[in-house]
Design an enzyme around this catalytic site. Structure first.
Site, PDB file in Angstrom:
ATOM      1  CG  ASP A  38      -2.217   0.444   0.895  1.00 43.69           C
ATOM      2  OD1 ASP A  38      -1.861   1.163   0.343  1.00 43.69           O
ATOM      3  OD2 ASP A  38      -3.500   0.105   1.565  1.00 43.69           O
TER       4      ASP A  38
ATOM      5  CG  ASP B 286      -5.276   5.690   0.861  1.00 43.29           C
ATOM      6  OD1 ASP B 286      -5.682   4.854   1.692  1.00 43.29           O
ATOM      7  OD2 ASP B 286      -4.921   6.638   1.569  1.00 43.29           O
TER       8      ASP B 286
ATOM      9  CD  GLU C 237      -9.030   4.277  -1.145  1.00 43.74           C
ATOM     10  OE1 GLU C 237      -9.219   3.945  -0.607  1.00 43.74           O
ATOM     11  OE2 GLU C 237      -7.654   4.578  -0.892  1.00 43.74           O
TER      12      GLU C 237
ATOM     13  CG  HIS D  39      -9.119  -0.889   3.711  1.00 44.86           C
ATOM     14  ND1 HIS D  39      -8.542  -1.277   3.414  1.00 44.86           N
ATOM     15  CD2 HIS D  39      -8.723   0.377   5.267  1.00 44.86           C
ATOM     16  CE1 HIS D  39      -8.066   0.079   2.852  1.00 44.86           C
ATOM     17  NE2 HIS D  39      -7.687   1.155   3.501  1.00 44.86           N
ATOM     18  CG  ASP D  40     -11.487   2.190   4.183  1.00 47.07           C
ATOM     19  OD1 ASP D  40     -10.533   2.245   4.681  1.00 47.07           O
ATOM     20  OD2 ASP D  40     -10.528   3.220   2.869  1.00 47.07           O
TER      21      ASP D  40
END
Length: 534
Positions: free
Chosen positions: A101, A203, A266, A327-328
């Site tokens: 990431d 990200d 992302e 994860h969000d």
């Protein structure tokens, strides 16, 4: 290296690991790199091809690693650089790629760069971040809002200016219009690529460039009370600026300095804007994440429309991808229900494009309720009570029925789901019809049937709760029939246009059954039908 090796990510199945919650080898209640190594056999057994790690870099953990204080280190909480090198080596030994990431939009406020930047207005690193003078009345430079609540500007008393943070005030945004910032991040990318990392998931990539004039964002006419406060404004000037594509093309060129690496972005944007992130001549991100399934109404017609819109919007030659969890966002098993979670797995693994799984979805992990005194997520702490908390989808992986689910020997950093004694890897592996074995069977079918990777997506007209489509490559045809409702459904085989045999049912009890005349589906059932090649 042949072309297939260079484009391994097209045929691969990706698996996201949230390192704090996967495996705790040192017994402190927080997952670590050695804990991931310990569980690599699970990933091999599952059949996935690449693991993507949420951040493991040094961080004060204001946002659990998405606030980085050193781009080329490993946080001691997760282990050492030697541990990380061992993970890459052992993963590669199993044929697994490793994706890191990358968080280039912002650093921690504890990063040495920001310490220098805020030291004085004439510091050489002042322009590495976004500093602006107050308005004449002393207020913030414009109306931009933080995604985590409140203004996105924080006043620095010492230097008399505001700095911009799209997220927490402990996460100041870097100034990506500064060439020195770009080179520093590109050098960090090269550091990890030289260590054998196979690519990056970048990200909030659509945030990197902001409007050079810092104009106010316009109000959102569709804002509803009860939604996160930042949605009151449209992010017209604070995100998705045209110049961002120049930055992404530069990142791609860094990736291309190394063999067979991948750049994933992302991007939470509507499809027509998302696909711009493939770049001119496909020289942007190879895979801008497609999150459409995370927020759509779970109905056959809504999903059918999303697939059609996405396929139509893709630039020529662009490779699609699909995501069901991360994860969000709330767990898929809680969004659509345990029965439909199996249908969702079949959808994810039979659509055209690269699928990304989220750890625990393969065992049907659900969203865990978090008591107020157990909340760890800063988003929930800043904007409480409206359901934005992300802790519930980040709870520890459920490996077995021992005291802490085989995750740790100590109380874990987040509470375990209340069903872990039954719903865990050991139990579900032993149950031949479990969701875990369904995932294994689906991934195995993908590997054994190239049409599920390379074949065209061909929709078949359907109504009600039925979603029907073919994957077709010349004479090779596989048909997917999904019942997104709880009631049984019958489909005339003329409607499907083929006869064949069932390769897999989500109930895992119809393998080899012939289809001729009528296909009967139970409620919440999906099937994959193979057609003999003439």
């Amino acid at each position: 290296m042949n072309n297939r090796d260079e484009t391994w990510w097209r045929s691969g199945v990706f698996y996201q690991i949230y390192p704090r919650s996967f495996g705790d080898a040192n017994g402190d209640g927080v997952g670590d790199i050695l804990g991931i190594i310990e569980h690599l056999p699970h990933l091999s057994s599952l059949g996935v091809d690449a693991l993507w790690l949420s951040p493991v870099f040094p961080s004060p953990m204001a946002d659990f690693g998405y606030d980085i204080s050193d781009y080329t280190g490993i946080d001691p909480l997760f282990g050492t650089m030697d541990d990380f090198v061992a993970l890459v080596t052992q993963a590669h030994g199993r044929g697994l790629k490793v994706i890191l990431d990358l968080v280039p939009n912002h650093t921690s406020d504890q990063h040495p760069w920001f310490t220098e930047s805020r030291a004085s207005k004439d510091n050489p690193k002042r322009d590495w971040y976004i500093w602006r003078d107050p308005k004449p009345d002393g207020s913030a430079p414009n109306n931009w809002l933080s995604e985590f609540g409140g203004s996105s500007w924080d006043y620095d008393e010492a230097t008399g200016q505001y700095y911009y943070h799209a997220f927490l005030k402990q996460q100041p945004d870097l100034n990506w219009r500064n060439p020195s910032v770009r080179q520093a991040i590109y050098d960090a990318m090269r550091f990890w690529l030289r260590k054998g990392v196979d690519g990056f998931r970048v990200d909030v990539i659509w945030h990197l460039i902001k409007d050079k004039d810092f104009r106010d964002n316009p109000p959102n006419p569709h804002f509803r009370e009860g939604r996160p406060p930042h949605e009151q404004l449209l992010t017209q000037y604070s995100t998705d600026q045209p110049e961002v594509h120049e930055v992404i093309a530069e990142m791609r060129r860094v990736i291309e300095e190394f063999d067979a690496r991948v750049l994933i972005g992302e991007v939470y944007l509507p499809l027509h804007r998302l696909v711009a992130y493939y770049g001119n001549d496909l020289q942007g991100a190879q895979m801008p994440f497609n999150f459409a399934l995370l927020s759509t109404l779970w109905s056959a017609r809504a999903i059918e429309q999303i697939i059609a819109d996405y396929e139509k919007a893709l630039p020529p030659g662009a490779w699609p991808n699909w995501v069901l969890g991360n994860h969000d966002r709330p767990r898929v098993a809680s969004r659509v229900g345990a029965e439909q979670a199996r249908v969702a797995a079949m959808l994810l693994l039979t659509l055209r494009g690269t699928p990304t799984l989220y750890y625990g979805d393969e065992i049907g992990m659900h969203q865990v309720g978090i008591a107020p005194d157990q909340v760890r997520d800063p988003f929930e702490k800043n904007v409480p009570g409206i359901g934005v908390g992300r802790d519930g989808c980040r709870t520890p992986m459920q490996w077995d029925a021992t005291r802490y689910a085989g995750f740790s020997d100590a109380p874990p950093w987040l509470p375990l789901a209340d069903d872990f004694v039954h719903e865990n890897v050991v139990n579900l592996d032993a149950d031949t019809r479990s969701i875990l074995n369904l995932y294994k069977a689906l991934i195995g079918l993908r590997k054994d049937n190239e049409v599920l990777v390379d074949g065209r997506y061909v929709p078949i007209a359907a109504d009600g709760d039925l979603l029907l489509y073919r994957r077709q490559n010349g004479d090779e045809v596989v048909t997917v029939a999904l019942n997104l409702g709880a009631e049984p459904a019958a489909i005339a085989s003329e409607q499907i246009g083929l006869a064949g045999e069932i390769l897999l049912s989500t109930y895992m009890d119809r393998n080899g059954e012939g289809v001729d005349g009528t296909l009967d589906l139970r409620g919440n059932e999906g099937v994959i039908i193979g057609t003999p090649v003439s």
